[in-house]
Design an enzyme around this catalytic site. Sequence first.
Site, PDB file in Angstrom:
ATOM      1  N   HIS A 163       0.116   7.428  -2.061  1.00 54.65           N
ATOM      2  CA  HIS A 163       1.301   6.878  -2.874  1.00 54.65           C
ATOM      3  C   HIS A 163       2.251   5.970  -2.279  1.00 54.65           C
ATOM      4  O   HIS A 163       3.048   6.343  -1.552  1.00 54.65           O
ATOM      5  CB  HIS A 163       2.065   7.978  -3.702  1.00 54.65           C
TER       6      HIS A 163
ATOM      7  N   LEU B  91       3.381  -1.338  -1.399  1.00 53.26           N
ATOM      8  CA  LEU B  91       3.499  -2.373  -0.399  1.00 53.26           C
ATOM      9  C   LEU B  91       3.957  -3.730  -0.887  1.00 53.26           C
ATOM     10  O   LEU B  91       4.255  -4.531  -0.011  1.00 53.26           O
ATOM     11  CB  LEU B  91       1.892  -2.583   0.114  1.00 53.26           C
ATOM     12  N   ARG B  92       4.243  -3.810  -2.209  1.00 53.58           N
ATOM     13  CA  ARG B  92       5.053  -4.868  -2.810  1.00 53.58           C
ATOM     14  C   ARG B  92       4.238  -6.117  -2.887  1.00 53.58           C
ATOM     15  O   ARG B  92       4.730  -6.917  -3.477  1.00 53.58           O
ATOM     16  CB  ARG B  92       6.456  -5.008  -2.130  1.00 53.58           C
TER      17      ARG B  92
ATOM     18  N   HIS C  25       2.624   9.276 -13.379  1.00 55.25           N
ATOM     19  CA  HIS C  25       4.102   9.129 -13.294  1.00 55.25           C
ATOM     20  C   HIS C  25       4.766   9.850 -14.452  1.00 55.25           C
ATOM     21  O   HIS C  25       4.768   9.399 -15.709  1.00 55.25           O
ATOM     22  CB  HIS C  25       4.479   7.952 -13.084  1.00 55.25           C
TER      23      HIS C  25
ATOM     24  N   HIS D  95       4.320  12.617  -7.558  1.00 59.66           N
ATOM     25  CA  HIS D  95       5.685  12.992  -6.773  1.00 59.66           C
ATOM     26  C   HIS D  95       6.529  14.066  -7.748  1.00 59.66           C
ATOM     27  O   HIS D  95       7.304  13.987  -8.526  1.00 59.66           O
ATOM     28  CB  HIS D  95       6.617  11.773  -6.833  1.00 59.66           C
TER      29      HIS D  95
ATOM     30  N   ASP E 250       5.673   8.051  -1.457  1.00 56.13           N
ATOM     31  CA  ASP E 250       6.094   7.187  -2.577  1.00 56.13           C
ATOM     32  C   ASP E 250       7.180   6.225  -1.638  1.00 56.13           C
ATOM     33  O   ASP E 250       8.136   5.748  -2.231  1.00 56.13           O
ATOM     34  CB  ASP E 250       7.065   7.743  -3.455  1.00 56.13           C
TER      35      ASP E 250
END
Lengths: 331, 450
Positions: free
Chosen positions: B57, B60-61, B178, B231, B304
């Site tokens: 998770h 890297l944008r 999520h 998460h 995350d």
Amino acid sequence: MRRHLLSAADLGRDAAVRVLDVAEQMALTQRREIKKLPTLRGRTVVNLFFEDSTRTRTSFEAAAKRLSADVINFSAKGSSVSKGESLKDTALTLQAMGADAVVVRHPASGAPHRLAHAGWTSGAVVNAGDGTHEHPTQALLDAYTVRRHLRPGPGGAGVGEDLTGVHVTIVGDVLHSRVARSNVLLLHTLGARVTLVAPPTLLPVGVETWPCAVSHDLDDALRSGAPDAVMMLRVQAERMTTDGGGFFPSAREYSRRYGLDRRRAALLPEHALVMHPGPMNRGLEISADAADSTRSTIVEQVGNGVAVRMAVLYLLLAGETPDGRTPGGDS
Amino acid sequence: MSTTLVTGARLLGGEVADLLLRDGEIAEVGTGLTAPAGADVLDASGLVALPGLVDLHTHLREPGREDAETVASGTRAAAAGGYTAVFAMANTFPVADTAGVVEQVQRLGEEAGWAQVRPVGAVTTGLAGRQLAELGAMADSAAAVRVFSDDGHCVSDAVLMRRALEYVRAFDGVVAQHAQEPRLTEGAQMNEGAVSSVLGLRGWPSVAEEAIIARDVLLADHVGSRLHVCHLSTAGSVEIVRWAKARGVQVTAEVTPHHLLLTDELVRGYDPVYKVNPPLRTQADVEAVREGLADGTIDVVATDHAPHPVEAKDCEWAAAAMGMTGLETALSVVQHTMVDTGLLTWADLADRMSAAPARIGRLAGQGQPLAVGSAANLVLVDPAARWTVEPEAMATAGRNSPFRGTELPGRVVATFLRGRATVRDGRPVDREARHDTRHDTRHDTEGSRS
């Protein structure tokens, strides 16, 4: 007093009593023909208002001006803030202008904390209401009002005294109320007993950790609680729609269960005060005859706000005089 | 290709041995190995050798938010943190919801060469939660996507979630959810509880996470699919996953390092560096997720890692972005919270941070045992070292580490990706300094089954 006033929790018992005592001295000066004091001459107070609030802004403005401070009003409307300038850049701008104190009203809880601690400004920060967090000067003026009425004492107006033994009942939308949060903290610090009355939907999860009692039954709270003061909170009618959260079914039902009407006002002890931080929704949380009754301090609260805010600005910016005297203390 | 002899390392924190890394594989394991001519020798005495970490998770944008992070800077941070593979989340601009975008991300990872990059595909087009993205096309692409997630958004529609779980079974995919009931968390700013009541910040209740997890494990059971819970952050979520596993549901779960250590008490100063989604919870939740990770209810630690540009955090709380960096602190935080406390052994840590995430993500060639024939993906850790977190000194472009100023144990001394050092002496080894930059990841995406 600390360098900032961000939360009612910033004040211990002695510091809180001190603010109220100084406010009393300030109030005395306001009965003179010449109301202006030279105390903050040459100092700059910025009123930084990101939310509309004519009454709080003018109250701070009057307080600063009566202490001879220069006042800059900076409101979000028609300023660079509405063009997307950040809180940080606004703060840096005010810093460059040399603000000694920043009085901030902001829709985001904690914005005054950021202003005080993020290194954007070196001035004293006064929280004039942040989101659903706190409104400490409102709590101070409420405590001041309660003390004047319920602790007149031999020295007059309760100077030097706290509120030990006083029972204050706060009714309404506690969940969204910064006034309620500050009042619970400050009244507890001053030794008062606090009861919150609201439908469960308008109380925050976690309220059980607060230093107060909680009830959902206003009639019982007034009858068996016998409060010395009842403080009605503003309820926004849009809270009943699902978009607003669906916190109660209708304005009428809210008013029936939690409104202070004539019948309920009659349940109060003879000496009990009826308070409201304003602006009121007459006919929703409070009826006209309760609001306008002789026991109502609602208009007086507004006037007391100026004295209390003078005291806060004075203590933050001028501090104590070396011999411990306060302005007007000789009158 | 380069040859390296690692001497005197404690394999998984246990026995001491030498490792000969040759041709991208572990060629020999034993004591008293002699270095072949021309081999690089690394004295690893006192260091713990683990398989290279795998992060299930990571954000890297890139593409789209290169101001926050790039594939190159993010994977460099991964290498610095001991990772040899990262799964890159799909919430880029454009969203990784087509074969083209996932192939682009995979290629950027190969070009950077710091760590294997495995793109995660979006479950729904544009992460909008309305219609399935072309999951099969992403699975069949050169990126061979196996993990699908709308992370950042919950696939809240029960029918859509059911279909996604069913559909990805055709190519052994997994849906990573999520878990956040959207209506219960509108405008939510922090964990709902005693602290939020005082701070006047709108609450993000535990039940909003737990209700979705409960629904999803029942759906996964009903349709016989694999579900992965991103998460997980609450004590109640741990209980639900524990129950589901006991019932035989194919569910796996991850916890972040920050949820293993930090609590909502940190929000009291309104510093948005602590703003994250799901939010920091209470001490009771921290203890429950540690226990869940220790007993295997939680399979994986995933970072995350969520870098943001400075201005996204340099503002009032409500205006700030959610997320924290994590790649370069994860191993230290897990050592601190789990190993140094006796809750996990180093071998357990290798399972939670390498083998299990590789298995869930169907990533062969990663998370393998430190044995002859395994890919030479490994990390050498100095467990006795202590360091103070300084975001400005990190490889990630993000400065939003919640651990700023915190002293943590454990330092990554070296990371090897297919036998090549991406980190040596605690510092990333830039590409020009490496012996060989050839790098192929594509053949590794099929393979082990759990």
